[in-house]
Design an enzyme around this catalytic site. Structure first.
Site, PDB file in Angstrom:
ATOM      1  N   LYS A 106      48.232  58.594  41.813  1.00  0.00           N
ATOM      2  CA  LYS A 106      47.646  59.910  41.908  1.00  0.00           C
ATOM      3  C   LYS A 106      47.591  61.103  41.722  1.00  0.00           C
ATOM      4  CE  LYS A 106      48.541  62.471  47.012  1.00  0.00           C
ATOM      5  NZ  LYS A 106      49.232  62.063  48.402  1.00  0.00           N
TER       6      LYS A 106
ATOM      7  N   HIS B  87      16.583  27.769  35.640  1.00  0.00           N
ATOM      8  CA  HIS B  87      16.455  29.087  36.903  1.00  0.00           C
ATOM      9  C   HIS B  87      17.496  28.118  38.487  1.00  0.00           C
ATOM     10  CE1 HIS B  87      13.653  31.764  34.733  1.00  0.00           C
ATOM     11  NE2 HIS B  87      12.303  30.749  35.217  1.00  0.00           N
TER      12      HIS B  87
END
Length: 529
Positions: free
Chosen positions: A140, A281
């Protein structure tokens, strides 16, 4: 606020001691005062490096088996204080709080304890409290504090200090803060997911997903899509934990297709014989068993030679030189196997673009787990499709029962159908797919397409008739009407495996009897959307 901020004082508290003493020495050599705790302090001190115990700074000893040691204002004040805020500076001076410019913390090994199957009480003790609290505080306050949570950032930290005369830049601290919050997020995700499992909560109110970057990809499914590959920390064999021996970097589509191929071939245990799956695929173009691995590959290839070009080959057994030579006869994107002989690896070395991946065994397809799919505004979560079917689970519903040989092909077809996009129709003969129909809007279309592909393949191979003649056929879900079943019969299928459960099961069974087909119900479907 200045962009650069000096590192004069560091707090180091790590569970993973990798590189610890080297880092501590490098910091000490740069004039950084080091604070530390417990085992970290001992390791640093034993290496002959000056270190101050956090307990000396706070005035409180470590207590409650180490549960309380850094949860103190002299630690969190030193991390959180804004150096350019007069009130903060005054409070630090009044209470004797020193600035902490660098935090180096990695957390209790919760994920490692989980991986080794630790019991509930041990898991609880591996939940870190002070570490995440310090990380969140330091991150922070990244305007002034550098926060390092990964060993791989030790080198970049030292390089940053050298480049900036003992200081770190704001951009560097921002990047470290993002990594830090991602780490605590992933840690909390692991804890909450474990606890949900431990208490039998299958649909927790909140579910957290986390991953670690394994690879940045050139692009996603298409060149205009950015993409990356993240791992979830699982040791399940597959593309995520495979070692790539050669070839270009895997693409997004390569990874997706390789995963599909390996999960499919893992259905076939080596003890049951050699098996090969060829994927294009995300759908199988051919799957087969064989007396040798080369035979399995050739039979899988012969199901659809056209689609196999540029495909993914997955093997359930150690790759040998004969199979490697056969694979190299056409262009193949990826080969994945549990192991490979040296001479097989040498054959592939001549194919610079072919990727060879080796895995630590096969995936356990009966293993429980979760699968995820993103939808607009949310995430779908379900159990992995680990449904298994044995001979005794099948229910014969026609007058004619399948022969023993037909039963083998039916079960083989059923395992393959589980990995074919719905609607799925799979024709199998002698332990090999001979026609695959995938992803159609109707089951009838899938049956037609699979049969047509088999006809074309027979013409290309110079066969007198398609191999669907005398085949077994699997449907991943029930036949809603008899038309799809009749199309399979017209293609030459002699036996059928399907879940059953249609409103028109009686009609379908009657049609099968009239066509002389043997049919079994599984009572389980395998939709794969």
């Amino acid at each position: 606020m200045s962009d650069l901020h000096p590192v004069r004082r560091a707090l180091i508290s790590v569970s993973d001691k990798t590189g610890l003493t080297d880092l501590a020495k490098a910091l000490a050599d740069r004039g950084v005062e080091i604070l530390s705790t417990g085992g970290s302090a001992k390791a640093i001190r034993d290496a002959g490096i000056s270190v101050r115990d956090v307990a000396d700074v706070t005035g409180f000893p470590e207590m409650m088996d180490g549960r309380v040691k850094t949860l103190h204002p002299k630690v969190h004040g030193g991390l959180l204080a804004l150096r350019d805020n007069a009130d903060h500076v005054a409070a630090m001076k009044e209470h004797g709080i020193g600035e902490i410019d660098l935090l180096v913390v990695n957390l209790y090994p919760f994920e490692a304890a989980l991986a080794r199957g630790a019991g509930y009480d041990e898991m609880i003790e591996n939940i870190d409290i002070g570490g995440p609290a310090m990380i969140r505080a330091a991150a922070k306050n990244h305007a002034f504090v550098s926060t390092v949570v990964d060993v791989e950032d030790y080198g970049p930290l030292l390089a940053e200090l050298d480049a900036n005369d003992g200081q770190t830049s704001y951009v560097f601290r921002q990047r470290l803060a993002q990594i830090a919050y991602a780490r605590t997020g992933a840690y909390d995700a692991a804890v909450s997911t474990w606890m949900a499992d431990a208490i039998g909560e299958t649909t927790p109110r909140r579910r957290v997903f986390a991953g670690t970057l394994a690879q940045s990809l050139r692009y996603g499914e298409n060149p205009h899509q950015a993409a990356a590959f993240y791992t979830d920390g699982s040791d399940r064999p597959g593309v995520a934990v495979a070692a790539q021996l050669q070839g270009k970097e895997l693409s997004y589509n390569n990874i997706n297709d390789t995963d599909a191929a390996f999960e499919l071939v893992s259905e076939f245990l080596p003890a049951e014989g050699f098996a090969c799956a060829i994927i294009k695929h995300a759908n199988p173009s051919g799957v087969a068993r064989g007396a040798t691995l080369k035979e399995a590959y050739q039979k899988a290839f012969d199901c659809d030679r056209t689609s196999a070009f540029g495909g993914i080959v997955a093997l359930n057994s150690r790759l040998d030189v004969e199979t490697a030579q056969a694979i190299c006869e056409i262009f193949t994107e990826v080969v994945i196997a549990p192991a490979a002989d040296d001479d097989a690896i040498e054959v592939f070395a001549a194919k610079k673009n072919l990727r060879l991946l080796l895995t630590p065994g096969l995936a356990n397809t009966a293993e429980a787990g979760l699968s995820y799919r993103q939808v607009s505004g949310g995430m779908l979560v379900q159990d992995r499709d680990n449904g298994q079917m044995a001979l005794d689970d099948l229910k014969v519903v026609t007058k004619k029962a399948p022969t023993e040989e037909q039963m083998r092909d039916l079960l083989f077809a059923w395992k393959v159908a589980k990995h074919v996009k719905s609607n799925a129709i799979v024709y199998v003969k002698d332990g090999a797919t001979v026609g695959v129909g995938a992803g159609q809007m109707s089951r009838l279309d899938s049956a037609l397409i699979a049969a047509k592909k088999a006809e074309r393949m027979a013409e290309a191979m110079g066969l007198p008739q398609p191999l669907t003649i005398g085949s077994a056929v699997a449907s991943d879900a029930f036949f809603p009407f008899a038309d799809g079943l009749m199309e399979a019969a017209a293609a030459g299928a002699t036996c059928v495996i399907q879940p059953g459960g249609s409103m028109r099961d009686d009609e379908v069974i009657k049609a099968a009897d009239e066509a002389g087909l043997a049919m079994v119900f599984t009572g389980m479907r395998h939709f794969r959307h």
